[in-house]
Design a protein around this motif. Structure first.
Motif, PDB file in Angstrom:
ATOM      1  N   UNK A 118       0.879  -1.157   0.000  1.00 31.47           N
ATOM      2  CA  UNK A 118       0.000   0.000   0.000  1.00 31.47           C
ATOM      3  C   UNK A 118       0.919   1.210   0.000  1.00 31.47           C
ATOM      4  N   UNK A 119       0.841   1.971  -1.085  1.00 25.87           N
ATOM      5  CA  UNK A 119       1.714   3.132  -1.224  1.00 25.87           C
ATOM      6  C   UNK A 119       0.921   4.321  -1.727  1.00 25.87           C
ATOM      7  N   UNK A 120       1.185   5.461  -1.114  1.00 27.43           N
ATOM      8  CA  UNK A 120       0.554   6.724  -1.490  1.00 27.43           C
ATOM      9  C   UNK A 120       1.669   7.673  -1.898  1.00 27.43           C
ATOM     10  N   UNK A 121       1.455   8.355  -3.009  1.00 31.77           N
ATOM     11  CA  UNK A 121       2.437   9.331  -3.477  1.00 31.77           C
ATOM     12  C   UNK A 121       2.783  10.271  -2.328  1.00 31.77           C
ATOM     13  N   UNK A 122       4.054  10.555  -2.169  1.00 36.98           N
ATOM     14  CA  UNK A 122       4.476  11.384  -1.029  1.00 36.98           C
ATOM     15  C   UNK A 122       3.760  12.723  -0.992  1.00 36.98           C
ATOM     16  N   UNK A 123       3.328  13.241  -2.133  1.00 37.71           N
ATOM     17  CA  UNK A 123       2.649  14.537  -2.181  1.00 37.71           C
ATOM     18  C   UNK A 123       1.216  14.453  -1.666  1.00 37.71           C
ATOM     19  N   UNK A 124       0.688  13.233  -1.515  1.00 34.65           N
ATOM     20  CA  UNK A 124      -0.697  13.047  -1.078  1.00 34.65           C
ATOM     21  C   UNK A 124      -0.799  12.324   0.263  1.00 34.65           C
ATOM     22  N   UNK A 125       0.335  12.061   0.900  1.00 35.15           N
ATOM     23  CA  UNK A 125       0.303  11.385   2.188  1.00 35.15           C
ATOM     24  C   UNK A 125      -0.339  12.285   3.237  1.00 35.15           C
ATOM     25  N   UNK A 132      -5.782  11.174   3.550  1.00 34.85           N
ATOM     26  CA  UNK A 132      -6.880  10.205   3.551  1.00 34.85           C
ATOM     27  C   UNK A 132      -6.844   9.178   2.436  1.00 34.85           C
ATOM     28  N   UNK A 133      -5.815   9.187   1.601  1.00 35.27           N
ATOM     29  CA  UNK A 133      -5.746   8.243   0.482  1.00 35.27           C
ATOM     30  C   UNK A 133      -5.556   6.815   1.006  1.00 35.27           C
ATOM     31  N   UNK A 134      -4.645   6.627   1.927  1.00 34.64           N
ATOM     32  CA  UNK A 134      -4.418   5.297   2.486  1.00 34.64           C
ATOM     33  C   UNK A 134      -5.645   4.777   3.210  1.00 34.64           C
ATOM     34  N   UNK A 135      -6.279   5.640   3.985  1.00 33.01           N
ATOM     35  CA  UNK A 135      -7.506   5.268   4.701  1.00 33.01           C
ATOM     36  C   UNK A 135      -8.574   4.835   3.707  1.00 33.01           C
ATOM     37  N   UNK A 169      -8.121   3.614   0.698  1.00 29.59           N
ATOM     38  CA  UNK A 169      -7.751   2.303   0.142  1.00 29.59           C
ATOM     39  C   UNK A 169      -8.114   1.169   1.094  1.00 29.59           C
ATOM     40  N   UNK A 170      -7.820   1.340   2.370  1.00 28.45           N
ATOM     41  CA  UNK A 170      -8.128   0.287   3.340  1.00 28.45           C
ATOM     42  C   UNK A 170      -9.641   0.103   3.463  1.00 28.45           C
ATOM     43  N   UNK A 171     -10.383   1.196   3.563  1.00 31.76           N
ATOM     44  CA  UNK A 171     -11.843   1.076   3.689  1.00 31.76           C
ATOM     45  C   UNK A 171     -12.462   0.418   2.460  1.00 31.76           C
ATOM     46  N   UNK A 172     -12.025   0.806   1.281  1.00 37.32           N
ATOM     47  CA  UNK A 172     -12.557   0.204   0.051  1.00 37.32           C
ATOM     48  C   UNK A 172     -12.210  -1.284  -0.016  1.00 37.32           C
ATOM     49  N   UNK A 173     -11.013  -1.617   0.426  1.00 35.97           N
ATOM     50  CA  UNK A 173     -10.604  -3.019   0.432  1.00 35.97           C
ATOM     51  C   UNK A 173     -11.475  -3.818   1.389  1.00 35.97           C
ATOM     52  N   UNK A 174     -11.777  -3.258   2.544  1.00 42.53           N
ATOM     53  CA  UNK A 174     -12.660  -3.937   3.497  1.00 42.53           C
ATOM     54  C   UNK A 174     -14.036  -4.180   2.884  1.00 42.53           C
ATOM     55  N   UNK A 195       9.207  -2.646  10.702  1.00 43.04           N
ATOM     56  CA  UNK A 195       9.229  -2.071  12.046  1.00 43.04           C
ATOM     57  C   UNK A 195       9.836  -0.666  12.046  1.00 43.04           C
ATOM     58  N   UNK A 196      10.842  -0.440  11.180  1.00 43.54           N
ATOM     59  CA  UNK A 196      11.495   0.864  11.123  1.00 43.54           C
ATOM     60  C   UNK A 196      10.621   1.942  10.478  1.00 43.54           C
ATOM     61  N   UNK A 197       9.571   1.536   9.784  1.00 38.23           N
ATOM     62  CA  UNK A 197       8.666   2.488   9.146  1.00 38.23           C
ATOM     63  C   UNK A 197       7.580   2.862  10.159  1.00 38.23           C
ATOM     64  N   UNK A 198       7.958   3.730  11.096  1.00 36.76           N
ATOM     65  CA  UNK A 198       7.076   4.072  12.210  1.00 36.76           C
ATOM     66  C   UNK A 198       5.795   4.766  11.760  1.00 36.76           C
ATOM     67  N   UNK A 199       5.864   5.557  10.684  1.00 36.44           N
ATOM     68  CA  UNK A 199       4.658   6.226  10.190  1.00 36.44           C
ATOM     69  C   UNK A 199       3.623   5.202   9.732  1.00 36.44           C
ATOM     70  N   UNK A 200       4.072   4.177   9.015  1.00 35.54           N
ATOM     71  CA  UNK A 200       3.146   3.144   8.545  1.00 35.54           C
ATOM     72  C   UNK A 200       2.575   2.361   9.724  1.00 35.54           C
ATOM     73  N   UNK A 201       3.404   2.039  10.690  1.00 32.09           N
ATOM     74  CA  UNK A 201       2.925   1.309  11.868  1.00 32.09           C
ATOM     75  C   UNK A 201       1.848   2.125  12.588  1.00 32.09           C
ATOM     76  N   UNK A 202       2.061   3.435  12.723  1.00 32.85           N
ATOM     77  CA  UNK A 202       1.060   4.301  13.358  1.00 32.85           C
ATOM     78  C   UNK A 202      -0.218   4.368  12.527  1.00 32.85           C
ATOM     79  N   UNK A 203      -0.076   4.451  11.205  1.00 34.25           N
ATOM     80  CA  UNK A 203      -1.236   4.495  10.315  1.00 34.25           C
ATOM     81  C   UNK A 203      -2.098   3.255  10.517  1.00 34.25           C
ATOM     82  N   UNK A 204      -1.476   2.082  10.471  1.00 33.14           N
ATOM     83  CA  UNK A 204      -2.251   0.846  10.606  1.00 33.14           C
ATOM     84  C   UNK A 204      -2.868   0.726  11.999  1.00 33.14           C
TER      85      UNK A 204
END
Length: 150
Positions: free
Chosen positions: A76-83, A86-89, A91-96, A109-118
């Motif tokens: 799951x990747x969002x262009x850095x200009x759109x992070x 709500x783009x990632x959110x 994607x997850x909601x639509x996938x659900x 584990x080192x990607x703390x932003x992604x861990x916080x997002x999830x």
């Protein structure tokens, strides 16, 4: 925002989104790692190794994407200009809505932003691996979310 199935004409744009997002968030990777994973992602998209869905902006240009193996989020990747917009959110909601099953994902584990997002999305850690799927020393957090209605 609109989510559409993978469009072959967007292949290079999706790989570029992946690279910009990784360079912005995966600061623990060295250049040779980025090139290695970029090749893998490009092949996964090109050879349809995963089910890919794109998010398009108002000009019908891709701004993010998700790659699935059934209910497992492979990428799951969002262009850095759109992070952070709500783009990632989305994607997850639509996938659900599409899958109607439990979702799982592995996060560096080192990607703390992604861990916080999830975590904000409701995912909980169910395990941890010392190595990534390519055998590199980038620990993975194994996360799971059970669908709870909407």
């Amino acid at each position: 925002m609109l989510m559409v199935p993978y469009r072959e004409q967007d292949h290079a744009k999706l790989v570029a989104i992946w690279e910009r997002a990784v360079r912005a968030t995966h600061t623990f990777l060295e250049e040779h790692h980025i090139l290695f994973y970029k090749k893998m992602v490009g092949e996964a998209l090109e050879f349809k190794q995963v089910e890919v869905w794109e998010v398009l902006d108002t000009e019908q240009e891709p701004i993010g994407f998700i790659g699935l193996d059934n209910s497992f989020i492979e990428m799951l990747f969002v262009d850095e200009y759109f992070q952070g917009q709500g783009v990632g959110r989305f994607l997850v909601h639509q996938t659900m809505k599409m899958k109607g099953t439990e979702l799982r994902v592995d996060v560096n584990e080192q990607n703390e932003d992604a861990a916080r997002f999830y975590a904000k999305m409701g995912f909980v850690q169910t395990g941890r691996s010392e190595l990534d799927s390519s055998g590199n020393p980038f620990p993975l957090l194994h996360l799971e979310m059970k669908r709870t209605g909407a």
